[in-house]
Design an enzyme around this catalytic site. Sequence first.
Site, short mmCIF file in Angstrom:
data_model
loop_
_atom_site.label_atom_id
_atom_site.label_comp_id
_atom_site.label_asym_id
_atom_site.label_seq_id
_atom_site.Cartn_x
_atom_site.Cartn_y
_atom_site.Cartn_z
N LYS A 1 5.98 2.96 6.60
CA LYS A 1 4.83 3.01 7.52
C LYS A 1 5.01 2.02 8.68
O LYS A 1 4.44 2.23 9.74
CB LYS A 1 3.54 2.67 6.79
CG LYS A 1 3.12 3.68 5.74
CD LYS A 1 1.80 3.22 5.14
CE LYS A 1 1.41 3.98 3.93
NZ LYS A 1 0.16 3.47 3.34
N GLN B 1 12.11 -0.54 -2.09
CA GLN B 1 12.80 0.64 -2.61
C GLN B 1 13.10 0.49 -4.10
O GLN B 1 12.89 1.42 -4.88
CB GLN B 1 14.12 0.89 -1.87
CG GLN B 1 14.88 2.05 -2.47
CD GLN B 1 16.27 2.27 -1.91
OE1 GLN B 1 16.82 3.31 -2.13
NE2 GLN B 1 16.85 1.32 -1.19
N HIS C 1 0.86 -1.18 0.00
CA HIS C 1 0.00 0.00 0.00
C HIS C 1 0.90 1.22 0.00
O HIS C 1 1.79 1.35 0.84
CB HIS C 1 -0.92 0.03 1.23
CG HIS C 1 -1.86 1.17 1.18
ND1 HIS C 1 -1.85 2.19 2.11
CD2 HIS C 1 -2.83 1.49 0.29
CE1 HIS C 1 -2.78 3.06 1.80
NE2 HIS C 1 -3.39 2.67 0.69
#
Length: 166
Positions: free
Chosen positions: A67, A84, A18
């Site tokens: 997150k 990444q 997400h």
Amino acid sequence: MEMYIGEGFAGDGVNASHINIMIGPRDGVVGQAFSTSLATPSQGHCPFMVVIKPNVPAKPMTLYVNKAAIDGELHGNATWGASQAAIAKAVTEALLKGTLPAEAEDEWCIVTANWVNPGCTDLDEVFANNYRACTVAIEAAMEKLPGRQQLQQALPQLGNPFYTPK
């Protein structure tokens, strides 16, 4: 100053992704968010520059904000490695194919907030899901989606992977 905001979700289970994204000029609110985030890491959350490979950052300059706090070696590799790399690929492709305008290369920046589940199990699946989610988020941001009609159609189907109202 323009700011583009998007969201993307891909995959399911522990390897799902997400991504929330902000895109805009460096001298605007996105640039301010970029510099503030980079300069103010917190316990378990250390924003970092997205690179294609060491010493070759993605353009526009992109900041990765995790997150979920890093929880173990596999989760660290999934976040700093697979996720990444996926963000670097999606951002760079968006610039090269014209989804992002030419001025974005050196005058804009991107901030991504990325969910990588601490229970992830497959780096290749994490990569694939993060790539798809970031591509969707960039396209949604630049097209200012969802539109009112899409919102109206989606509302009766309200729900997410963690909860669906009865």
